[in-house]
Design a protein around this motif. Structure first.
Motif, PDB file in Angstrom:
ATOM      1  N   ARG A  95       0.876  -1.168   0.000  1.00 34.68           N
ATOM      2  CA  ARG A  95       0.000   0.000   0.000  1.00 34.68           C
ATOM      3  C   ARG A  95       0.914   1.219   0.000  1.00 34.68           C
ATOM      4  NH1 ARG A  95      -3.444  -1.028   5.240  1.00 34.68           N
ATOM      5  NH2 ARG A  95      -1.457  -1.885   5.961  1.00 34.68           N
ATOM      6  N   GLU A  96       0.923   1.972  -1.106  1.00 33.86           N
ATOM      7  CA  GLU A  96       1.873   3.064  -1.271  1.00 33.86           C
ATOM      8  C   GLU A  96       1.151   4.398  -1.463  1.00 33.86           C
ATOM      9  OE1 GLU A  96       4.115   1.716  -4.609  1.00 33.86           O
ATOM     10  OE2 GLU A  96       5.537   0.610  -3.372  1.00 33.86           O
ATOM     11  N   VAL A  97       1.646   5.406  -0.765  1.00 28.41           N
ATOM     12  CA  VAL A  97       1.052   6.744  -0.822  1.00 28.41           C
ATOM     13  C   VAL A  97       2.158   7.774  -0.994  1.00 28.41           C
ATOM     14  CG1 VAL A  97      -0.044   8.528   0.586  1.00 28.41           C
ATOM     15  CG2 VAL A  97      -1.037   6.263   0.495  1.00 28.41           C
ATOM     16  N   SER A  98       1.890   8.801  -1.801  1.00 31.67           N
ATOM     17  CA  SER A  98       2.765   9.965  -1.892  1.00 31.67           C
ATOM     18  C   SER A  98       2.035  11.149  -1.283  1.00 31.67           C
ATOM     19  CB  SER A  98       3.120  10.275  -3.352  1.00 31.67           C
ATOM     20  OG  SER A  98       4.145   9.433  -3.803  1.00 31.67           O
ATOM     21  N   LEU A  99       2.767  11.948  -0.504  1.00 32.43           N
ATOM     22  CA  LEU A  99       2.167  13.095   0.169  1.00 32.43           C
ATOM     23  C   LEU A  99       2.947  14.358  -0.139  1.00 32.43           C
ATOM     24  CD1 LEU A  99       0.306  14.465   2.337  1.00 32.43           C
ATOM     25  CD2 LEU A  99       2.064  13.835   4.019  1.00 32.43           C
ATOM     26  N   ASN A 100       2.226  15.400  -0.523  1.00 32.71           N
ATOM     27  CA  ASN A 100       2.756  16.753  -0.600  1.00 32.71           C
ATOM     28  C   ASN A 100       1.993  17.589   0.411  1.00 32.71           C
ATOM     29  OD1 ASN A 100       4.776  16.578  -2.498  1.00 32.71           O
ATOM     30  ND2 ASN A 100       3.458  17.079  -4.223  1.00 32.71           N
ATOM     31  N   ILE A 107      -3.846   4.226  10.097  1.00 28.17           N
ATOM     32  CA  ILE A 107      -3.648   3.100   9.191  1.00 28.17           C
ATOM     33  C   ILE A 107      -4.303   1.829   9.711  1.00 28.17           C
ATOM     34  CG2 ILE A 107      -1.940   1.738   7.931  1.00 28.17           C
ATOM     35  CD1 ILE A 107      -2.068   4.752   7.261  1.00 28.17           C
ATOM     36  N   THR A 108      -5.025   1.166   8.835  1.00 22.46           N
ATOM     37  CA  THR A 108      -5.661  -0.108   9.161  1.00 22.46           C
ATOM     38  C   THR A 108      -4.665  -1.248   8.993  1.00 22.46           C
ATOM     39  OG1 THR A 108      -7.833   0.686   8.439  1.00 22.46           O
ATOM     40  CG2 THR A 108      -7.511  -1.703   8.550  1.00 22.46           C
ATOM     41  N   HIS A 109      -4.561  -2.072  10.017  1.00 16.82           N
ATOM     42  CA  HIS A 109      -3.654  -3.220   9.968  1.00 16.82           C
ATOM     43  C   HIS A 109      -4.257  -4.321   9.099  1.00 16.82           C
ATOM     44  CE1 HIS A 109      -0.661  -6.136  11.289  1.00 16.82           C
ATOM     45  NE2 HIS A 109      -1.646  -6.971  11.521  1.00 16.82           N
ATOM     46  N   LYS A 110      -3.443  -4.922   8.246  1.00 17.22           N
ATOM     47  CA  LYS A 110      -3.884  -6.006   7.387  1.00 17.22           C
ATOM     48  C   LYS A 110      -3.404  -7.345   7.946  1.00 17.22           C
ATOM     49  CE  LYS A 110      -6.073  -3.744   4.172  1.00 17.22           C
ATOM     50  NZ  LYS A 110      -7.516  -3.945   3.935  1.00 17.22           N
ATOM     51  N   LYS A 111      -4.264  -8.349   7.876  1.00 14.34           N
ATOM     52  CA  LYS A 111      -3.920  -9.664   8.432  1.00 14.34           C
ATOM     53  C   LYS A 111      -2.698 -10.278   7.770  1.00 14.34           C
ATOM     54  CE  LYS A 111      -8.630 -10.814   9.919  1.00 14.34           C
ATOM     55  NZ  LYS A 111      -9.762 -11.779   9.790  1.00 14.34           N
ATOM     56  N   ASN A 112      -2.499  -9.971   6.490  1.00 14.97           N
ATOM     57  CA  ASN A 112      -1.341 -10.521   5.781  1.00 14.97           C
ATOM     58  C   ASN A 112      -0.103  -9.645   5.937  1.00 14.97           C
ATOM     59  OD1 ASN A 112      -2.094  -8.342   4.263  1.00 14.97           O
ATOM     60  ND2 ASN A 112      -2.218  -9.431   2.306  1.00 14.97           N
ATOM     61  N   ASN A 113      -0.191  -8.643   6.871  1.00 16.15           N
ATOM     62  CA  ASN A 113       0.953  -7.760   7.157  1.00 16.15           C
ATOM     63  C   ASN A 113       1.413  -6.965   5.940  1.00 16.15           C
ATOM     64  OD1 ASN A 113       1.096  -8.390   9.890  1.00 16.15           O
ATOM     65  ND2 ASN A 113       2.458 -10.132   9.538  1.00 16.15           N
ATOM     66  N   THR A 114       0.493  -6.668   5.024  1.00 14.30           N
ATOM     67  CA  THR A 114       0.844  -5.824   3.886  1.00 14.30           C
ATOM     68  C   THR A 114       1.282  -4.453   4.397  1.00 14.30           C
ATOM     69  OG1 THR A 114      -0.804  -6.933   2.512  1.00 14.30           O
ATOM     70  CG2 THR A 114       0.036  -4.814   1.733  1.00 14.30           C
ATOM     71  N   PRO A 115       2.513  -4.045   4.113  1.00 12.47           N
ATOM     72  CA  PRO A 115       3.002  -2.768   4.656  1.00 12.47           C
ATOM     73  C   PRO A 115       2.319  -1.566   4.022  1.00 12.47           C
ATOM     74  CG  PRO A 115       4.570  -3.654   3.091  1.00 12.47           C
ATOM     75  CD  PRO A 115       3.518  -4.714   3.280  1.00 12.47           C
ATOM     76  N   PHE A 116       2.263  -0.497   4.774  1.00 17.26           N
ATOM     77  CA  PHE A 116       1.760   0.779   4.280  1.00 17.26           C
ATOM     78  C   PHE A 116       2.948   1.728   4.226  1.00 17.26           C
ATOM     79  CE2 PHE A 116      -0.277   4.805   4.034  1.00 17.26           C
ATOM     80  CZ  PHE A 116      -1.580   4.592   3.581  1.00 17.26           C
ATOM     81  N   GLU A 117       3.250   2.258   3.037  1.00 20.18           N
ATOM     82  CA  GLU A 117       4.436   3.086   2.857  1.00 20.18           C
ATOM     83  C   GLU A 117       4.047   4.463   2.335  1.00 20.18           C
ATOM     84  OE1 GLU A 117       7.592  -0.503   1.818  1.00 20.18           O
ATOM     85  OE2 GLU A 117       6.626   0.602   0.187  1.00 20.18           O
ATOM     86  N   ILE A 118       4.639   5.478   2.956  1.00 13.99           N
ATOM     87  CA  ILE A 118       4.357   6.862   2.586  1.00 13.99           C
ATOM     88  C   ILE A 118       5.643   7.523   2.125  1.00 13.99           C
ATOM     89  CG2 ILE A 118       3.513   9.104   3.385  1.00 13.99           C
ATOM     90  CD1 ILE A 118       2.016   7.491   5.585  1.00 13.99           C
ATOM     91  N   TYR A 119       5.595   8.162   0.969  1.00 12.46           N
ATOM     92  CA  TYR A 119       6.719   8.940   0.463  1.00 12.46           C
ATOM     93  C   TYR A 119       6.387  10.416   0.640  1.00 12.46           C
ATOM     94  CZ  TYR A 119       8.190   4.549  -1.680  1.00 12.46           C
ATOM     95  OH  TYR A 119       8.570   3.250  -1.877  1.00 12.46           O
TER      96      TYR A 119
END
Length: 239
Positions: A95-100, A107-119
């Motif tokens: 799960r990837e997000v860019s922020l300006n 952030i919602t935790h996923k059972k499969n531990n899919t990471p959430f990444e913010i740039y």
């Protein structure tokens, strides 16, 4: 370093969506234009008037003022004024997000531990399930303040330059390095909570905080910049 996800390129791709162009319609397409306007209006109302653009499954949101965005993974983003967020949905492995600008993330935790990444500017923030604030409004620095859980913040150019920030802590990335971890700033969420707290705060810092909150240029015409102020403002107004 960032794989196939180039957040700067993504924002450039969507810059066109924020520009206004004059379009001249021919009479024979007036009906089609009316239908298109009705559809667009319905979409905007459905999304609570959020300026949302969806292209190839990806989600882009620009917020001229404070705005709450519910992401497809059930995470919640509260955008500060004049901030952008770009959420990539075409990769099921991350799960990837860019922020300006500035935003608060829950952030919602996923059972499969899919990471959430913010740039955000020069840093990358990696989380599994937490709540935190990212401020990249200043070109020279990025401040990450964690309300719940913990996050890993790393330099995009040098991923080995990383630091873990825990609940109740803030860290600043300045001049390509991290400052020491500090306690959570009193006013890190002032823009979201509509409350400003000053506790024995020097006037110079007071003015800086107000400038950021109101998006104004306030100057302190006093030699007593170190004079301290203790006060709490709820739903503050510039006057």
């Amino acid at each position: 370093i960032r794989g196939a996800f180039d957040h700067k390129k993504a924002f450039k791709q969507f810059d066109k969506t924020k520009s206004l162009k004059r379009i001249y319609f021919r009479p024979w397409i007036s009906v089609a234009a009316a239908i298109a306007i009705l559809i667009v209006t319905s979409v905007i109302v459905y999304h609570k008037k959020q300026p949302i653009t969806i292209k190839r499954g990806n989600l882009y949101v620009y917020s001229p003022k404070n705005n709450t965005v519910n992401l497809p993974d059930s995470s919640v983003v509260v955008l500060n004024y004049k901030s952008d967020v770009y959420y990539r949905t075409d990769n099921i492995n991350s799960r990837e997000v860019s922020l300006n600008g500035e935003a608060y993330f829950d952030i919602t935790h996923k059972k499969n531990n899919t990471p959430f990444e913010i740039y955000a500017d020069k840093v990358k923030i990696k989380v599994l399930g937490t709540a935190f604030n990212v401020n990249s409004r200043n070109r020279d620095s990025v401040v990450v303040s964690v309300l719940r859980g913990k996050v890993q913040v790393s330099s995009i150019k040098n991923p080995s330059n990383a630091i873990i920030v825990h609940s109740g802590q803030s860290v600043c990335f300045l001049n390509n390095r991290f400052t020491k971890v500090m306690s959570f700033f009193n006013n890190a969420l002032a823009w979201k909570e509509k409350k400003i707290i000053f506790e024995a705060t020097p006037l110079s810092e007071v003015v800086s905080t107000l400038n950021g909150y109101f998006d104004k240029k306030i100057f302190l015409n006093s030699v007593k910049k170190d004079q301290q102020l203790t006060v709490t403002f709820i739903n503050p107004e510039i006057d």
